[in-house]
Enzyme design. Structure first.
Site, short mmCIF file in Angstrom:
data_model
loop_
_atom_site.label_atom_id
_atom_site.label_comp_id
_atom_site.label_asym_id
_atom_site.label_seq_id
_atom_site.Cartn_x
_atom_site.Cartn_y
_atom_site.Cartn_z
N SER A 129 0.83 -1.20 0.00
CA SER A 129 0.00 0.00 0.00
C SER A 129 0.86 1.26 0.00
CB SER A 129 -0.93 0.00 1.21
OG SER A 129 -1.80 1.11 1.19
N ASN A 173 -17.53 11.62 4.74
CA ASN A 173 -18.92 11.36 4.34
C ASN A 173 -19.05 10.80 2.94
OD1 ASN A 173 -19.97 12.40 6.80
ND2 ASN A 173 -19.81 14.49 6.01
N THR A 205 -3.52 6.72 3.18
CA THR A 205 -2.23 6.10 3.44
C THR A 205 -1.10 7.12 3.27
OG1 THR A 205 -3.00 3.93 2.70
CG2 THR A 205 -0.63 4.29 2.67
N PHE A 280 -9.73 9.03 -11.06
CA PHE A 280 -10.03 7.66 -11.47
C PHE A 280 -8.89 7.05 -12.28
CE2 PHE A 280 -14.97 7.62 -11.17
CZ PHE A 280 -14.86 7.70 -9.79
N GLU A 408 -10.21 1.49 -2.56
CA GLU A 408 -10.06 1.79 -3.99
C GLU A 408 -11.11 1.05 -4.83
OE1 GLU A 408 -6.11 2.00 -5.50
OE2 GLU A 408 -5.30 2.57 -3.55
N GLY A 409 -12.33 1.11 -4.34
CA GLY A 409 -13.45 0.47 -5.00
C GLY A 409 -13.75 -0.88 -4.38
N PHE A 428 -25.91 2.94 -10.27
CA PHE A 428 -25.42 3.67 -9.10
C PHE A 428 -26.45 4.61 -8.54
CE2 PHE A 428 -21.50 2.36 -11.19
CZ PHE A 428 -20.73 1.95 -10.11
#
Length: 429
Positions: A129, A173, A205, A280, A408-409, A428
């Site tokens: 990571s 949030n 991180t 992204f 990360e998803g 979504f």
């Protein structure tokens, strides 16, 4: 001496190719082709899909990880302590920003970078990571979206690990919904050419030790990327407290970013990217590394479970490995690890050829994270009560892999990305 050898190996892809290394790689290929028995460590001979330079790089990454990272991982995990010097070691080895050409980076293939992350995460997800955030997210953002001046100013030092970066996207949030971020940037009314950033990020991180913070914020309602240099921040405007008492990824350092009118020069904003396309793109590079890394963690679980099942005697003095349920667990895990790595190589080659689409990353990130976590949990059962003792390492891998499946998803989010691509229907909202 060790670090010198490591750096010379990692730079094979674009620089020197010592004949001794070529000879070693050719010998390994010959041995692989000549093998007539099943090798559970490489069942479908993935090695034959690799270039000689990639084999040498993987060997170097494994040597570094096993010699330098493994001996200190238990203490790091117990104490929840990340040794910042590890990034300097990785920098000296040429691992940081390794796919970037120039700026002091190695310029290796995407597959080679994947092999590096696999070997690092074979020791611990937290170390991978830290590597991913420095390389794919922080350096990757500067390289892909920063001005030439920003690249020249920061990338060489970040490649050496002397300057540490972090990537601020997730908010308290808003995790899987970054488009709703609340962090804002506004023009400084009192100073020309300056922006002021305010807001909070969390689960970041490296943030407590970061010298450079990549922060995504809304400027006039549009998401823009900014480079925040810690030393430029006046007292009281920037805080990066650590998040303590984690149950996973304890060998890496995680924190928050609190900003209260942090001043950022105009030239430190990424000029040509807006919206979620920027973050992204960075995340996809990191997700690619996660897909490789989780397979490294699973490989370590397989090896440790196999050794334990062969040495542990139960029921009339038989090794656990004699029993069908144990063998099925190992067979299932080895099969999915093999398939997962083959998929990583294929996606890496497509990435190198410019044929990658984001859904490919979602597929391998989701699949490899899910399968590595499921198999690690099943292999954990082989150890019985001993699995909770950290000296057996498998419990640590299980805790880490849950986090890798989440960040990360999370896997369900990647399912929706794939579902949208399959059906053409947005799920979504």
């Amino acid at each position: 001496m060790f670090r010198t050898v490591v750096r010379s190996h990692i730079r094979l892809a674009k620089h020197l190719q010592p004949s001794s290394l070529r000879t070693e790689s050719q010998w390994l290929r010959t041995q692989c082709r000549a093998a007539s028995t099943f090798d559970y460590k490489d069942p479908l001979q993935l090695r034959n899909l690799l270039e000689d330079e990639e084999i040498a790089i993987a060997s170097t990454a494994k040597e570094y990880s096993q010699q330098k990272l493994l001996p200190r991982v238990l203490a790091a995990y117990r104490d929840e302590n990340f040794d910042k010097s590890i990034l300097k070691e990785m920098g000296e080895a040429g691992f940081l920003g390794a796919t970037i050409t120039g700026y002091g980076c190695a310029g290796v293939s995407d597959v080679a970078m994947g092999l590096i992350t696999k070997e690092v995460e074979r020791v611990d997800s937290g170390y991978r990571s830290a590597l991913s955030v420095q390389s794919s997210l922080s350096m990757g953002a500067i390289h892909d979206f920063g001005t030439e001046e920003l690249k020249e100013q920061f990338l060489p030092k970040m490649a050496k690990g002397t300057v540490v970066g972090c990537f601020g996207l997730t908010e308290p949030n808003h995790g899987s919904d970054p488009g709703s971020m609340e962090t804002t940037a506004r023009v400084d009314p009192n100073r020309e050419g300056m922006y002021l950033l305010s807001g909070s990020k969390t689960w970041i991180t490296n943030s407590p030790i970061a010298d450079v913070l990549i922060v995504w914020a809304k400027l006039d309602g549009k998401i823009r990327g900014f480079l925040v240099e810690r030393d430029r921040c006046p007292p009281g405007t920037l805080e990066t407290p650590a998040i303590k008492n984690k149950t996973g990824l304890r060998a890496s350092i995680t924190g928050m970013i609190h900003m209260d009118n942090v001043p950022v020069p105009k030239e430190f904003m990424f000029p040509d990217v807006e919206g979620l396309r920027g973050p992204f793109a960075c995340l996809n590079n990191a997700r690619y590394g996660i897909a490789w890394g989780t397979m490294g963690a699973l490989e370590d679980c397989i090896e440790r479970a196999r050794e334990y099942s062969l040495s542990r005697k139960q029921f009339k003095g038989n090794p656990l490995a004699k029993y069908q349920l144990i063998q099925k667990k190992l067979a299932d895990a080895v099969t999915d690890a093999t398939f997962g790595l083959l998929a990583c190589v294929q996606v890496g080659r497509l990435k190198e050829q410019g044929l990658l689409v984001p859904e490919m990353i979602s597929m391998i990130k989701r699949q490899n994270c899910d399968r590595s976590l499921a198999h690690a949990r099943h292999l954990q059962e082989i150890f019985g009560g001993n699995a909770v003792a950290d000296e057996y390492h498998i419990g640590r891998h299980v805790a880490n892999l849950f986090v890798a499946q989440t960040y990360e998803g999370q896997s369900d989010i990647h399912s929706l990305i794939l579902g949208r691509a399959i059906t053409g229907v947005q799920a979504f909202c």
